[in-house]
Motif scaffolding. Structure first.
Motif, PDB file in Angstrom:
ATOM      1  N   GLU B  74       0.801  -1.202   0.026  1.00  0.00           N
ATOM      2  CA  GLU B  74       0.018   0.074   0.080  1.00  0.00           C
ATOM      3  C   GLU B  74       0.891   1.216   0.202  1.00  0.00           C
ATOM      4  OE1 GLU B  74      -3.238   0.455   2.636  1.00  0.00           O
ATOM      5  OE2 GLU B  74      -3.985  -1.672   2.447  1.00  0.00           O
ATOM      6  N   TYR B  75       2.093   1.173   0.651  1.00  0.00           N
ATOM      7  CA  TYR B  75       2.911   2.222   0.507  1.00  0.00           C
ATOM      8  C   TYR B  75       4.184   1.663   0.672  1.00  0.00           C
ATOM      9  CZ  TYR B  75       4.887   6.583   2.841  1.00  0.00           C
ATOM     10  OH  TYR B  75       5.157   7.854   3.099  1.00  0.00           O
ATOM     11  N   THR B  76       5.042   2.278  -0.238  1.00  0.00           N
ATOM     12  CA  THR B  76       6.441   1.888  -0.493  1.00  0.00           C
ATOM     13  C   THR B  76       7.532   2.829  -0.461  1.00  0.00           C
ATOM     14  OG1 THR B  76       6.286   2.470  -3.047  1.00  0.00           O
ATOM     15  CG2 THR B  76       5.791   0.185  -2.284  1.00  0.00           C
ATOM     16  N   VAL B  77       8.497   2.355   0.397  1.00  0.00           N
ATOM     17  CA  VAL B  77       9.726   3.276   0.686  1.00  0.00           C
ATOM     18  C   VAL B  77      11.085   2.786  -0.138  1.00  0.00           C
ATOM     19  CG1 VAL B  77      11.210   4.383   2.269  1.00  0.00           C
ATOM     20  CG2 VAL B  77       8.810   3.814   3.096  1.00  0.00           C
ATOM     21  N   ALA B  78      11.507   3.642  -0.907  1.00  0.00           N
ATOM     22  CA  ALA B  78      12.941   3.446  -1.818  1.00  0.00           C
ATOM     23  C   ALA B  78      14.183   3.645  -0.751  1.00  0.00           C
ATOM     24  CB  ALA B  78      13.030   4.168  -3.038  1.00  0.00           C
ATOM     25  N   LEU B  79      14.857   2.649  -0.832  1.00  0.00           N
ATOM     26  CA  LEU B  79      16.226   2.515  -0.130  1.00  0.00           C
ATOM     27  C   LEU B  79      17.289   2.696  -1.113  1.00  0.00           C
ATOM     28  CD1 LEU B  79      14.695   2.213   2.553  1.00  0.00           C
ATOM     29  CD2 LEU B  79      16.158   0.140   3.040  1.00  0.00           C
ATOM     30  N   PRO B  80      17.687   3.910  -1.642  1.00  0.00           N
ATOM     31  CA  PRO B  80      18.593   3.877  -2.829  1.00  0.00           C
ATOM     32  C   PRO B  80      19.955   3.913  -2.039  1.00  0.00           C
ATOM     33  CG  PRO B  80      17.945   6.125  -2.080  1.00  0.00           C
ATOM     34  CD  PRO B  80      17.087   5.330  -1.353  1.00  0.00           C
ATOM     35  N   ALA B  81      20.831   2.987  -2.636  1.00  0.00           N
ATOM     36  CA  ALA B  81      22.255   2.559  -2.167  1.00  0.00           C
ATOM     37  C   ALA B  81      23.086   3.946  -2.732  1.00  0.00           C
ATOM     38  CB  ALA B  81      22.695   1.399  -2.912  1.00  0.00           C
ATOM     39  N   PRO B  82      24.183   4.339  -2.011  1.00  0.00           N
ATOM     40  CA  PRO B  82      24.871   5.417  -2.467  1.00  0.00           C
ATOM     41  C   PRO B  82      25.641   5.153  -3.674  1.00  0.00           C
ATOM     42  CG  PRO B  82      25.850   4.464  -0.471  1.00  0.00           C
ATOM     43  CD  PRO B  82      24.685   3.938  -0.654  1.00  0.00           C
ATOM     44  N   ALA B  83      25.794   3.814  -4.235  1.00  0.00           N
ATOM     45  CA  ALA B  83      26.443   3.619  -5.543  1.00  0.00           C
ATOM     46  C   ALA B  83      25.325   4.245  -6.567  1.00  0.00           C
ATOM     47  CB  ALA B  83      26.515   2.195  -5.725  1.00  0.00           C
ATOM     48  N   LEU B  84      24.177   4.166  -6.431  1.00  0.00           N
ATOM     49  CA  LEU B  84      23.222   4.636  -7.170  1.00  0.00           C
ATOM     50  C   LEU B  84      23.557   6.175  -7.905  1.00  0.00           C
ATOM     51  CD1 LEU B  84      20.223   4.600  -8.831  1.00  0.00           C
ATOM     52  CD2 LEU B  84      19.309   5.554  -6.853  1.00  0.00           C
ATOM     53  N   TYR B  85      24.078   7.000  -6.902  1.00  0.00           N
ATOM     54  CA  TYR B  85      24.139   8.305  -7.168  1.00  0.00           C
ATOM     55  C   TYR B  85      25.381   8.433  -8.262  1.00  0.00           C
ATOM     56  CZ  TYR B  85      21.723   8.827  -2.805  1.00  0.00           C
ATOM     57  OH  TYR B  85      20.836   8.814  -1.866  1.00  0.00           O
ATOM     58  N   GLY B  86      26.260   7.368  -8.384  1.00  0.00           N
ATOM     59  CA  GLY B  86      27.511   7.368  -9.203  1.00  0.00           C
ATOM     60  C   GLY B  86      27.145   6.944 -10.448  1.00  0.00           C
ATOM     61  N   GLN B  87      25.998   6.684 -10.938  1.00  0.00           N
ATOM     62  CA  GLN B  87      25.409   6.094 -12.279  1.00  0.00           C
ATOM     63  C   GLN B  87      25.279   7.271 -13.213  1.00  0.00           C
ATOM     64  OE1 GLN B  87      25.542   2.515 -12.209  1.00  0.00           O
ATOM     65  NE2 GLN B  87      26.346   3.163 -10.407  1.00  0.00           N
ATOM     66  N   PHE B  88      24.985   8.446 -12.668  1.00  0.00           N
ATOM     67  CA  PHE B  88      24.455   9.488 -13.453  1.00  0.00           C
ATOM     68  C   PHE B  88      25.513  10.663 -13.854  1.00  0.00           C
ATOM     69  CE2 PHE B  88      21.118   7.893 -10.874  1.00  0.00           C
ATOM     70  CZ  PHE B  88      20.234   7.626 -11.500  1.00  0.00           C
ATOM     71  N   ASN B  89      25.604  11.148 -15.099  1.00  0.00           N
ATOM     72  CA  ASN B  89      26.301  12.209 -15.693  1.00  0.00           C
ATOM     73  C   ASN B  89      26.073  13.589 -15.104  1.00  0.00           C
ATOM     74  OD1 ASN B  89      28.066  10.468 -17.235  1.00  0.00           O
ATOM     75  ND2 ASN B  89      26.419  10.545 -18.924  1.00  0.00           N
ATOM     76  N   ASN B  90      27.028  14.121 -14.572  1.00  0.00           N
ATOM     77  CA  ASN B  90      26.622  15.736 -14.473  1.00  0.00           C
ATOM     78  C   ASN B  90      25.779  15.716 -13.302  1.00  0.00           C
ATOM     79  OD1 ASN B  90      28.637  16.586 -16.221  1.00  0.00           O
ATOM     80  ND2 ASN B  90      26.975  16.204 -17.736  1.00  0.00           N
ATOM     81  N   LEU B  91      25.578  14.901 -12.305  1.00  0.00           N
ATOM     82  CA  LEU B  91      24.483  14.871 -11.117  1.00  0.00           C
ATOM     83  C   LEU B  91      25.227  15.942 -10.010  1.00  0.00           C
ATOM     84  CD1 LEU B  91      21.979  13.899  -9.815  1.00  0.00           C
ATOM     85  CD2 LEU B  91      23.370  12.224  -8.646  1.00  0.00           C
ATOM     86  N   ASP B  92      24.595  17.021  -9.671  1.00  0.00           N
ATOM     87  CA  ASP B  92      25.330  17.840  -8.779  1.00  0.00           C
ATOM     88  C   ASP B  92      24.238  17.830  -7.555  1.00  0.00           C
ATOM     89  OD1 ASP B  92      23.302  19.435  -9.705  1.00  0.00           O
ATOM     90  OD2 ASP B  92      24.605  21.019 -10.489  1.00  0.00           O
ATOM     91  N   ASP B  93      23.076  17.346  -7.468  1.00  0.00           N
ATOM     92  CA  ASP B  93      22.324  17.280  -6.345  1.00  0.00           C
ATOM     93  C   ASP B  93      21.638  16.104  -5.983  1.00  0.00           C
ATOM     94  OD1 ASP B  93      20.510  17.809  -4.181  1.00  0.00           O
ATOM     95  OD2 ASP B  93      19.561  19.560  -5.259  1.00  0.00           O
ATOM     96  N   VAL B  94      21.775  15.378  -4.917  1.00  0.00           N
ATOM     97  CA  VAL B  94      21.287  13.973  -4.824  1.00  0.00           C
ATOM     98  C   VAL B  94      19.747  14.173  -4.601  1.00  0.00           C
ATOM     99  CG1 VAL B  94      20.843  12.195  -3.082  1.00  0.00           C
ATOM    100  CG2 VAL B  94      23.327  13.120  -3.549  1.00  0.00           C
ATOM    101  N   ASN B  95      19.269  15.434  -4.082  1.00  0.00           N
ATOM    102  CA  ASN B  95      17.686  15.724  -4.060  1.00  0.00           C
ATOM    103  C   ASN B  95      16.936  15.403  -5.673  1.00  0.00           C
ATOM    104  OD1 ASN B  95      17.207  16.309  -1.436  1.00  0.00           O
ATOM    105  ND2 ASN B  95      18.249  18.116  -1.879  1.00  0.00           N
ATOM    106  N   ILE B  96      17.628  15.432  -6.620  1.00  0.00           N
ATOM    107  CA  ILE B  96      17.083  15.187  -7.919  1.00  0.00           C
ATOM    108  C   ILE B  96      16.786  13.911  -8.114  1.00  0.00           C
ATOM    109  CG2 ILE B  96      17.476  15.422 -10.439  1.00  0.00           C
ATOM    110  CD1 ILE B  96      19.351  17.798  -9.913  1.00  0.00           C
ATOM    111  N   VAL B  97      17.838  12.945  -7.610  1.00  0.00           N
ATOM    112  CA  VAL B  97      17.626  11.483  -7.794  1.00  0.00           C
ATOM    113  C   VAL B  97      16.439  11.056  -6.840  1.00  0.00           C
ATOM    114  CG1 VAL B  97      18.553   9.207  -7.437  1.00  0.00           C
ATOM    115  CG2 VAL B  97      19.869  10.856  -8.227  1.00  0.00           C
ATOM    116  N   LEU B  98      16.392  11.587  -5.506  1.00  0.00           N
ATOM    117  CA  LEU B  98      15.330  11.052  -4.515  1.00  0.00           C
ATOM    118  C   LEU B  98      13.902  11.512  -4.994  1.00  0.00           C
ATOM    119  CD1 LEU B  98      17.658  12.024  -1.425  1.00  0.00           C
ATOM    120  CD2 LEU B  98      17.308   9.617  -2.532  1.00  0.00           C
ATOM    121  N   THR B  99      13.792  12.863  -5.508  1.00  0.00           N
ATOM    122  CA  THR B  99      12.716  13.405  -6.150  1.00  0.00           C
ATOM    123  C   THR B  99      12.058  12.496  -7.111  1.00  0.00           C
ATOM    124  OG1 THR B  99      13.230  15.529  -5.444  1.00  0.00           O
ATOM    125  CG2 THR B  99      11.318  15.396  -6.603  1.00  0.00           C
ATOM    126  N   ALA B 100      12.846  12.168  -8.103  1.00  0.00           N
ATOM    127  CA  ALA B 100      12.689  11.237  -9.176  1.00  0.00           C
ATOM    128  C   ALA B 100      12.051   9.898  -8.895  1.00  0.00           C
ATOM    129  CB  ALA B 100      13.850  11.191 -10.203  1.00  0.00           C
TER     130      ALA B 100
END
Lengths: 141, 428
Positions: B74-100
């Motif tokens: 009914e309700y889900t929470v994503a637990l992103p591993a820090p390694a996820l943030y290393g996958q994207f080019n030119n990411l300068d704000d983790v909030n972008i990944v989290l909001t997405a």
């Protein structure tokens, strides 16, 4: 079937990168045989120190290992220079290792003391100019 | 259900050609080719993923959950591993990944790197308070903990008895979600976005905890493509969701956990073969004066996991750039987690799975037979018998799982012998 397994290793001359091969092999075998972790540890450390000693001081030699359900017997034999003063060599911190060996981080004078500490029984037979035979025993229980 | 031995690697038997690539690569010799197909012995497998990496036919499949699993809750929470943030080019704000992530379908997010900062804080205290147990060995990589459990009994007491960041994150995320929604805990799905299948095993068969709080493990590579368009959409105005700083993000790469302890004498090794070498040396007391040892099964650390997209070394660069202007840490233990809740509740005990016999006498006899058999074998370690080395075949034989004639060289000799005998008969 026999209750004893006999292994023989040749310790090569002056090759630090290979020192530890024999003790490593015995360690892995003992684990596969189900020896108590503490026994494995004692044998691994005592035998490794012996191996290193043979490389540093004696141009290598041979190690015979006999494993029974009761004990692990290690006989380290070399035809090196012999130990002039066994009592002194048994003191922690005493070493006759040359500088080039110390530069590699060995020769801290803990070899024989560690062998004594980690084995349950140890005997040294040495003759100047002929060689040294160290017999160590570690009991399985 | 907590199976004692579980493996997160599955085989697609149709794709498996029975070649020797995986049996040769496996660091614990857990794989054999039998009847033309690769077989894993669960007890020996540590989930390092090496066989998945090496298989040229893609027959080794990591097990993980598909993103459809979100529908089960009914309700889900994503637990992103820090390694996820290393996958994207030119990411300068983790909030972008989290909001997405929220736009992809999760109701909330809880950064694993946030929990990692709590673990760092608690570890600092533990390392400081237990000099008699130095060096303390990291337990964040489940493959390493599993390896120690089956192969390095003398090192078990050195294991850091604190839950890995993802487990702590799962507990805290569920607690927060229950409070927020009023839903019963089982209606909430805690979903880890993982760089590796080893975490699937850690979820199904955890060490140190009786039952994991993680409900599902999804792959970074699956969420990656779903995230890209959503990240573009929120790039200008992301929500403030992040709960971690430099220390937490650093956990994604080798050396990150250790550097977060703020001690000087630490060692960080990555890559399973290097890890094994360190453990062997540590067991032989060749490593002096270390306070902490961080070990990661994958090259580069978690960014090197088989469920990631980006080259691990590039991901390392990206994480480094990302954390450059971050605060040191954003999450702190006080008021967030009771110290005792962060520690292991179950003891990890030695599992002598590689033992040859039933007792010492039996084992000695079998070991003697192994030595004897090795004398007969050519010592080529060719793998044609399905075992990685001649010695491994000999051990299989004494375990009753293979026969001498599985060695094609022994078999060839035998056939020559037979044909000689036949020709003698013919002559008579």
């Amino acid at each position: 079937m026999s209750d004893t397994i006999k292994l023989q290793y040749t310790v090569s001359t002056d090759d630090f990168t290979r020192a530890g091969e024999a003790s490593g092999d015995v360690k892995r075998k003992l684990k596969k045989m189900g020896s108590a972790p503490e026994v494995v540890r004692k044998v691994a450390i005592a035998m490794y120190e012996g191996e290193i000693n043979m490389v540093i001081h004696a141009n290598g030699g041979t190690i015979d290992v006999e494993i029974t359900p009761e004990e692990i017997l290690m006989v380290l034999q070399d035809s090196g220079p012999g130990i002039a003063d066994v009592e002194k060599a048994m003191q922690a911190g005493y070493s006759t290792a040359p500088d080039r060996v110390r530069a590699l981080g060995f020769g801290a004078g803990m070899g024989l003391p560690n062998m004594k500490q980690y084995s349950d029984e140890m005997e040294i037979e040495t003759t100047i100019g002929v060689g040294t035979k160290v017999t160590m025993k570690v009991f399985q229980t | 259900m907590n199976e004692k031995f579980f493996t997160s690697v599955n085989l697609d038997a149709d794709l498996c050609k029975g070649c020797i690539n995986c049996i040769k690569r496996c660091p614990t010799q857990a794989i054999r080719v039998r009847n033309g197909k690769a077989e894993i012995t669960n007890e020996f497998c540590i989930d390092c993923g090496e066989c998945i990496r090496i298989c040229p036919h893609h027959a080794k499949l990591p097990s993980y959950d598909k993103l459809e699993v979100l529908k089960d809750y009914e309700y889900t929470v994503a637990l992103p591993a820090p390694a996820l943030y290393g996958q994207f080019n030119n990411l300068d704000d983790v909030n972008i990944v989290l909001t997405a992530l929220k736009r992809v379908g999760f109701d909330d997010v809880y950064e694993v790197s946030g929990a990692a900062e709590l673990v760092s804080e608690l570890s600092r205290e533990y390392v400081h308070n237990h000099p008699e147990l130095h060096p303390i060995i990291s337990t964040a990589c489940p493959s390493v903990t599993r390896l120690i459990r089956v192969r390095f009994p003398n090192l078990i007491e050195h294991l850091l008895p604190i839950k890995p960041p993802v487990e702590l994150a799962a507990e805290l995320a569920r607690e927060r979600a229950v409070k927020k929604t009023g839903l019963p805990p089982e209606k909430i799905g805690i979903i880890f976005l993982s760089p590796c299948p080893s975490k699937v095993t850690a979820m199904k068969s955890p060490l140190g905890t009786e039952k994991s709080n993680i409900d599902a493990v999804c792959a970074i590579k699956d969420i990656y493509t779903r995230l890209l368009p959503e990240m573009k959409a929120v790039a200008d105005d992301p929500e403030e969701l992040r709960i971690s700083g430099k220390i937490g993000i650093s956990w994604g790469t080798s050396g990150g956990e250790a550097s977060g302890l703020l001690v000087e004498n630490y060692l960080a090794a990555d890559g399973i073969e290097n890890v094994i070498r360190v453990l062997e040396d540590l067991e032989d007391e060749k490593l002096d004066n270390l306070e902490f040892i961080e070990l990661n099964s994958c090259n580069g650390g978690c960014v090197g996991g088989v469920l990631t997209v980006e080259n691990p070394y590039l991901a390392m660069v990206k994480l480094k750039r990302l954390r450059k202007y971050m605060t040191v840490a954003k999450s702190h233990v006080e008021g967030v987690v009771a110290e005792e809740d962060a520690y292991w509740t179950e003891e990890v005990t030695y599992e002598p799975v590689f033992k040859l016999g039933t007792d010492m006498k039996d084992s000695i006899a079998r070991m003697a037979r192994v030595e004897e058999l090795c004398e007969h074998f050519p010592g080529l370690d060719c793998g044609s018998c399905g075992a990685p080395t001649c010695k491994a075949l000999a051990e299989d034989i004494v375990r009753g799982k293979a026969r001498e004639h599985d060695c094609i060289h022994v078999l060839k000799k035998y056939i020559h012998h037979l044909s000689d005998e036949f020709s003698k008969l013919d002559g008579e």
